[in-house]
Enzyme design. Sequence first.
Site, short mmCIF file in Angstrom:
data_model
loop_
_atom_site.label_atom_id
_atom_site.label_comp_id
_atom_site.label_asym_id
_atom_site.label_seq_id
_atom_site.Cartn_x
_atom_site.Cartn_y
_atom_site.Cartn_z
N LYS A 104 55.45 3.83 -18.69
CA LYS A 104 53.95 3.68 -18.23
C LYS A 104 53.30 2.33 -18.51
CE LYS A 104 53.07 8.55 -19.28
NZ LYS A 104 52.74 9.14 -17.72
N ASP A 109 58.30 8.61 -29.58
CA ASP A 109 57.85 8.41 -28.04
C ASP A 109 56.53 7.95 -27.78
OD1 ASP A 109 57.28 9.10 -25.43
OD2 ASP A 109 58.45 11.04 -25.27
N PHE A 147 55.71 16.30 -24.89
CA PHE A 147 56.42 16.07 -23.65
C PHE A 147 57.34 14.90 -23.62
CE2 PHE A 147 56.44 14.48 -19.22
CZ PHE A 147 56.68 15.67 -18.57
N1 PLP Z 1 56.86 11.01 -22.79
C1 PLP Z 1 55.70 10.95 -22.83
C2 PLP Z 1 55.14 11.10 -24.11
C3 PLP Z 1 54.94 11.12 -21.36
O1 PLP Z 1 53.73 11.24 -21.64
C4 PLP Z 1 55.64 11.09 -20.40
C5 PLP Z 1 54.97 11.00 -18.91
O2 PLP Z 1 54.08 11.67 -18.94
C6 PLP Z 1 57.20 10.82 -20.35
C7 PLP Z 1 57.77 11.11 -21.71
C8 PLP Z 1 57.92 10.87 -19.09
O3 PLP Z 1 57.58 9.69 -18.36
P1 PLP Z 1 57.99 9.47 -16.91
O4 PLP Z 1 57.12 10.38 -16.09
O5 PLP Z 1 57.69 8.02 -16.72
O6 PLP Z 1 59.65 9.84 -16.82
#
Ligand code: PLP
Length: 409
Positions: A258, A229, A144
């Site tokens: 986050k 990520d 994700f």
């Molecule tokens: N990457 C990862 C691994 C995530 O868990 C998330 C959100 O859950 C994101 C990217 C996207 O982050 P945001 O919701 O702050 O755009």
Amino acid sequence: MYGSPTPESQAVIDAGKQAFLQNYAPAPVVLDRGEGARVYDKDGNEYIDFGAGISVSSLGHQHPDLVAAAIDQLHKLWHVSNLYWTEPTAKLCEELAASCFAERVFLCNSGAEANEAAIKLARKWASATRDAEHREIITFEGGFHGRTIATVTATAQPKYHEGFEPLPGGFTYCRFNDRAAIEAAMSERTAAVMVEPVQGEGGIHPAEPGFLEHLRKLCDRHDALLIADEIQCGMGRTGKLYAYQWSDIEPDIMTLAKALGGGLPIGAMLAGPKVAGCLQPGSHGSTFGGNPVVCAVARVVLQKMQDRALMQRVQTLSERVVTRLKKFGEERQLFADVRASGLLVGAQLRAPFADKAGAVMSAGVDNGLLVLVAGSDVVRMLPPLTISDEELNDGMDRLEASFETALAD
Ligand code: PLP
């Protein structure tokens, strides 16, 4: 009383239901304040927070040092744009770079924006060094990476794509933890491989030992970039500051968001030596990125996450949660698997309960517990890393009660 909003709270819920776009389905609770690992609704009910937002409030709610940093900066300067320097912003970038492999940092407001910046940086790097074919970005099934049109395309899960087509080109998907598949997928077209060292939304799946090393080797062989990520699994969540630090490799780019802001919105893209010089003035930007109030708080978060004792405690608590979950699950034949990387914990329900994760989450609210899911079969726990023994035990009691109520129906 849990599950019965007062008329005043119900009015808030009704207003939200009328006015919110229907892309969320919040629980019928109006949260009002938090302290440590506990939050309270407008009606005075208390909840243990086993989600930390979604991996955000990792130092708990109202941490006095974060509050102090925010208030101090609020009384000085809120915003000036990236046309000028501010101390919290410059210092945060310096400290982030010093904390890892990175040389330079780009600040933005969310995880998706950080990944968007990583994708753009990878493409820019490829455009400067290789021919036009060399632009492909490979990501992994179950991963994700966000909800913008590029990051949702990077998210190799069809359910997030439906109805949003046409999607941008140049993304290829590969099975996670499948060494042969990624080896076959990579070619002279590959500009970058983007990976979560621990897949969070996908159900708490860590990269198997050696997989990140394998990716690093393949990226070096094909002159491609490795992007980690760490938006969900970074910032101490796994018991090290960054999850890739459990392996022997360093990525070329890492994204954070986050927990970095302690509850305030921030995203960061950290660039290593190979790519740190690629983006020139005007090539990318963000109005709010690097906001001094958020950066002042993030500096304190970063400092606290480098405390060895805290990281050690994350590992101790992780073992405690997993042992207790496994015992509970074995007695009731509940779980197909219990997976954890530090305090990123997932309990995968087995048949006939495999579609009940949402029911457990709802039962949690009625039992004074905020807990998350990952898909329909995984109950996901991400408590604040600073949770006390008493709060953790209390939360586990409530979690077990929630399993009992949800699965009895
Ligand atoms: N990457 C990862 C691994 C995530 O868990 C998330 C959100 O859950 C994101 C990217 C996207 O982050 P945001 O919701 O702050 O755009």
